[in-house]
Write an enzyme that holds these catalytic residues in place. Structure first.
Site, PDB file in Angstrom:
ATOM      1  CG  ASP A   1     -12.169  -6.469   6.395  1.00 27.16           C
ATOM      2  OD1 ASP A   1     -11.972  -5.952   7.510  1.00 27.16           O
ATOM      3  OD2 ASP A   1     -12.412  -5.806   5.369  1.00 27.16           O
TER       4      ASP A   1
ATOM      5  CE1 TYR B   1      -3.294  -2.728   0.069  1.00 32.27           C
ATOM      6  CE2 TYR B   1      -3.696  -2.322   2.378  1.00 32.27           C
ATOM      7  CZ  TYR B   1      -3.975  -3.014   1.218  1.00 32.27           C
ATOM      8  OH  TYR B   1      -4.949  -3.983   1.223  1.00 32.27           O
TER       9      TYR B   1
ATOM     10  CE  LYS C   1       0.143 -16.900  -2.328  1.00 33.26           C
ATOM     11  NZ  LYS C   1      -0.411 -18.267  -2.527  1.00 33.26           N
TER      12      LYS C   1
ATOM     13  CG  ASP D   1      -2.923 -19.436  -0.679  1.00 36.38           C
ATOM     14  OD1 ASP D   1      -2.013 -19.499   0.181  1.00 36.38           O
ATOM     15  OD2 ASP D   1      -2.856 -20.039  -1.763  1.00 36.38           O
TER      16      ASP D   1
ATOM     17  CG  ASP E   1      -7.067  -4.484   4.149  1.00 37.11           C
ATOM     18  OD1 ASP E   1      -8.032  -4.450   4.920  1.00 37.11           O
ATOM     19  OD2 ASP E   1      -6.936  -3.715   3.175  1.00 37.11           O
TER      20      ASP E   1
END
Ligand code: NAD
Length: 367
Positions: free
Chosen positions: A256, A144, A195, A228, A252
């Site tokens: 959520d 970001y 990852k 994942d 993030d």
């Protein structure tokens, strides 16, 4: 240090912000009166409320007050009234400024599924009942913020979008230390997500988290998991986790997802922590995960529990008032045990109460 004075800055903000922060104020007043605590709290404008009065989302005066406070508790910023302002003038800029200037690099989001509310989750009760996990998300680095970034024209009338995922050793150690320290106060278990199968930055993340654990946190159980797979495991068997550590992007999404395991936005608190300053003080901002909820503003039906639990986090992580934080958490449990619910979490056989009544009910259980 029961009588030490502690400065708390309340920033109610917009929409339901003032309604839910009012209940926090009542609890602070209760502690001052009944537990001989000396909370010095002040209330200031932020977001749209500040734009309306001062033409800017946060004034320098309020910003400096936030620097001087032991903890800042925010309601919510934004709403339709200010939607058409240009991006740099929007209410939410105040929040971004606070996060940036207070250098709040660690976002803590507990995902707790109260046993009384298992039916609010979309998952089976046995999967989520009693769930208590903490997501630690890095907040100021990664994709970001990484450079280069932008959208560039390339040949054949095409365009290319670029963002850069970057983390340094010290950035990784700084956030991993927060996760390990938290795990020490919980069940001594950290799951670090990246990852590393497809990203070099993920390989570095895994290696550096492991190196820090081997050097400073030998007693913590550390597992590495591909992000994942973690997203999948959160739905399959979330109770396997204690503390989940992730970078800005994966954190993030995972936070959520974990939040939704619990069923209602009105119940979710959060904390953002910065580095220790030279006086040993850690800058911090506590806020509910939800926004200003313009659809229910002014109706006295918003759920204040997320903001009240944000206060509990502030007592626990910034003010060293663990007993008082436990007291708030158990008061919330007792009110739910009594079958009292705000509109967002009502179910058959339970009693619907207002925002102010929920605050009063929680205070009655502090006694
Ligand atoms: P929202 O979280 O405000 O509302 C989403 C839904 O959840 C709405 O139906 C709302 O009524 C409900 N809800 C939220 N909090 C609740 C509570 N405490 N009790 C009962 N119901 C609750 O999200 P949104 O509608 O996408 O955003 C509204 C405004 O809030 C926007 O201007 C957005 O930019 C802003 N926002 C601010 C923050 C923040 O200040 N940290 C976070 C998210 C959104």
């Amino acid at each position: 240090m029961p009588n030490k004075s502690r400065k708390i800055l309340l920033l109610p903000g917009d929409g339901i912000g003032p309604e839910v922060v009012r209940e926090v104020k009542k609890i602070l007043e209760w502690f001052n009166k009944n537990k001989s605590l000396d909370f010095k709290f002040e209330e200031e404008l932020i977001g749209g409320a500040s734009i309306d009065k001062n033409k800017i989302p946060i004034t320098d005066e309020v910003f400096y007050k936030s620097l001087e406070s032991d903890a800042v508790i925010l309601g919510a910023c934004g709403g339709p009234k200010w939607d058409n302002l240009e991006f740099s003038k929007k209410p939410e800029r105040a929040l971004l400024k606070l996060r940036k200037e207070l250098k709040l690099f660690a976002n803590l989001r507990p995902a707790i599924c109260f046993k009384q509310l298992v039916d609010s989750s979309t998952l089976k009760p046995e999967v989520v009942s009693g769930l208590d996990i903490m997501i630690v998300r890095e907040l100021t680095g990664g994709i970001y913020f990484g450079e280069p970034r932008g959208i560039q024209p390339i040949k054949n009338n095409e365009r290319k979008g670029i963002n850069t995922h970057t983390y340094t050793t010290s950035e990784i150690h700084r956030i991993a230390r927060v996760a390990f320290d938290l795990a020490k106060k919980r069940n001594n278990k950290v799951t670090s997500c990246e990852k590393s199968n497809v990203m070099e930055a993920g390989v570095l993340w895994r290696e550096e988290v492991q190196a820090l654990k081997d050097k400073e946190f030998k007693k913590i159980e550390l597992n590495h998991m591909l992000a994942d797979n973690c997203a999948m495991q959160l739905l399959r068997n979330p109770k396997q986790f204690d503390v989940i550590l992730a970078d800005n992007l994966f954190g993030d999404m995972l936070s959520d997802e974990a939040a939704m395991l619990t069923g209602s936005l009105g119940l979710l608190p959060s904390a953002s922590l910065g580095e220790k300053d030279k006086d040993g003080k850690i800058r911090s901002l506590y806020e509910p995960v939800h926004g200003s909820a313009p659809d229910i503003t002014g109706k006295n039906i918003a759920n204040p529990i997320a903001t009240i639990l944000s206060l509990s986090m502030a007592l626990r992580y910034s003010l060293d008032l663990i007993k008082e934080a436990d007291l708030i958490d158990s008061a919330v449990q007792k009110v739910l045990d009594d079958g009292l619910r705000t509109k967002d979490i009502i179910s058959p056989g339970k009693k619907e109460i207002s925002t102010t009544d929920m605050g009063d009910a929680i205070i009655s259980k502090l006694k």
